[in-house]
Design a protein around this motif. Sequence first.
Motif, PDB file in Angstrom:
ATOM      1  N   ASP A 225      -9.909  -3.629  -4.318  1.00  0.00           N
ATOM      2  CA  ASP A 225      -8.876  -3.402  -3.303  1.00  0.00           C
ATOM      3  C   ASP A 225      -9.038  -4.226  -2.027  1.00  0.00           C
ATOM      4  OD1 ASP A 225      -7.403  -1.701  -4.787  1.00  0.00           O
ATOM      5  OD2 ASP A 225      -8.357   0.121  -4.013  1.00  0.00           O
TER       6      ASP A 225
ATOM      7  N   TYR B 289       1.003   5.563  -4.019  1.00  0.00           N
ATOM      8  CA  TYR B 289      -0.285   4.872  -4.195  1.00  0.00           C
ATOM      9  C   TYR B 289      -1.085   4.882  -2.884  1.00  0.00           C
ATOM     10  CZ  TYR B 289      -3.736   1.246  -4.143  1.00  0.00           C
ATOM     11  OH  TYR B 289      -4.924   0.577  -3.954  1.00  0.00           O
TER      12      TYR B 289
ATOM     13  N   ARG C 170       0.151  -4.332  -3.808  1.00  0.00           N
ATOM     14  CA  ARG C 170       0.434  -2.887  -3.732  1.00  0.00           C
ATOM     15  C   ARG C 170       1.633  -2.635  -2.805  1.00  0.00           C
ATOM     16  NH1 ARG C 170      -3.368  -3.663  -6.664  1.00  0.00           N
ATOM     17  NH2 ARG C 170      -1.574  -3.849  -8.010  1.00  0.00           N
TER      18      ARG C 170
ATOM     19  N   SER D 106      -2.359   8.349  -1.818  1.00  0.00           N
ATOM     20  CA  SER D 106      -3.552   8.837  -2.517  1.00  0.00           C
ATOM     21  C   SER D 106      -4.766   7.978  -2.188  1.00  0.00           C
ATOM     22  CB  SER D 106      -3.292   8.971  -4.023  1.00  0.00           C
ATOM     23  OG  SER D 106      -3.690   7.821  -4.686  1.00  0.00           O
ATOM     24  N   ALA D 107      -4.562   6.671  -1.931  1.00  0.00           N
ATOM     25  CA  ALA D 107      -5.700   5.813  -1.561  1.00  0.00           C
ATOM     26  C   ALA D 107      -6.294   6.280  -0.228  1.00  0.00           C
ATOM     27  CB  ALA D 107      -5.244   4.363  -1.455  1.00  0.00           C
TER      28      ALA D 107
END
Length: 485
Positions: free
Chosen positions: A230, A397, A378, A400-401
């Motif tokens: 990431d 996304y 993303r 939750s990240a």
Amino acid sequence: MSSTAGTANIGVVGMAVMGSNLARNLASREGNTVAIFNRSPERTRKLMAEHPEAGFVASESIDDFVASLAKPRTAIIMVQAGAGTDAVISELAERFEPGDIIVDGGNANFHDTIRREKDISAKGIHFVGTGISGGEEGALNGPSIMPGGTAEAYKTLGPILASIAAVAEGEPCVTHIGTDGAGHFVKMVHNGIEYADMQLIAEAYDLLRTITKRSPAELAEVFTAWNSGDLESYLIEITAEVLKQVDAKTGKPFVDIVLDQAGAKGTGAWTVQNALDLGTPVGGIAEAVFARSVSSHPEQRSAVQATITSRPTVVEVDVDTFADDIRAALYASKVVAYAQGFDEIIAGAKQYGWDIDKGAVAKIWRAGCIIRAQFLNRIVEAYQNNPDITSLLEDPYFASAVASGEEAWRRVVSTAALSGVPVPGFGSALSYYDSLASKRLPAALVQGQRDFFGAHTYKRVDEEGVFHTLWSGDRSEIATEPSTH
Ligand code: NAP
């Protein structure tokens, strides 16, 4: 040097580092014949001597330069922003005809671009303000390009820019951002995000160095390891390179011999000034700009240090666990910085009437520019899934990240505070997140204070309307009109 009449499909004015590299990039692409011009002919002559392979059509007068361009004439200006750019624009505008295209590829303030576009388009000439990111290397090998201006001008200009842009996953990093100043606005926000990203990485380094007591060389390995998954990005990659560097003169880590006062060229400040005008909270970007300002006030730093007799004892941590926490905090804070940047783009688009495709902006930042990163995919997906999200933090996304890193983020910010390590970026990002996450904010009390001293009025949670309490009277409440002062 002689000019060849009307053979060049594109011209570049300004042969300093950016213009000459851009001209070479253009010349290296199939189908381009590039006319060049610089106020001082020495630069042009030097470039011609060093790069005969480019086949430039060089001119030593602006008249010859204009004559060397095929119609409709298209010229990219790469000169000093401000007065230099205005001077060249007016020289070209005097000679260009309706339908010709003047492109400003410098780092212009988008307000100037709006003004210039209005003036130039009145003559029937297209004016395209274009953000070009990636510095000298990007200009030569493929920048990320953010053009504004009319859709009509983009029809001619777009393919030329696409031929020289960086390529990400097979797509050129250029898109028509919007009309008049939209391109320079988005480039400004890009730079603001860049400030925030750099500051967050610097804070991660500072925490690791101070609290885990690892050396710069050891930390270079940490950042290299982080440059996958990431966090993979150009800025993380170059951070590892800088930390690895050893000073040849002293044998010390390079980072230890550099004066700790960060400079700035102004686009970060512009991002914050415009965010204030737009009413968009970009605390992460603002803190990054201010962190550079704080660093650059050595007189204040030493005066305050002289008053301090002891500093907090650094909190003991498990080195590996803490490094993992910082990685999570860095990612969560970075998400906030980008969310704030995109908020400013949305607010700017609304204010200035631009139809900006946020996903397309994230796409063209994936290569060629300083904030290029995996992570931008993303953001592309988030806006593809729902172009109308009110914040990137709303995207499933990213939600939750951030949630999965939240505990680590809180541990990092509290450990930093207890240890006396400044984390304006991490701290403000977490506070911003908590502000959005809180069911109720103390803004209610602020409204009460405003009504008390200025009769600024307030709304109630349980009733429609606008109210004022008679604070200096019997403190009863009256229904009223919204305050205009
Ligand atoms: P620069 O140092 O900003 O400017 C020097 C160039 O501007 C020279 O070609 C100079 O001509 C010309 N110039 C200055 N005043 C002029 C005037 N009144 N009339 C005509 N020409 C004039 O050059 P740069 O670093 O290559 O940057 C060019 C533009 O790209 C700037 O707007 C900059 O902000 C932007 N930019 C730079 C970078 C970067 O990494 N450097 C990255 C992105 C964007 P003479 O040779 O005759 O003096």
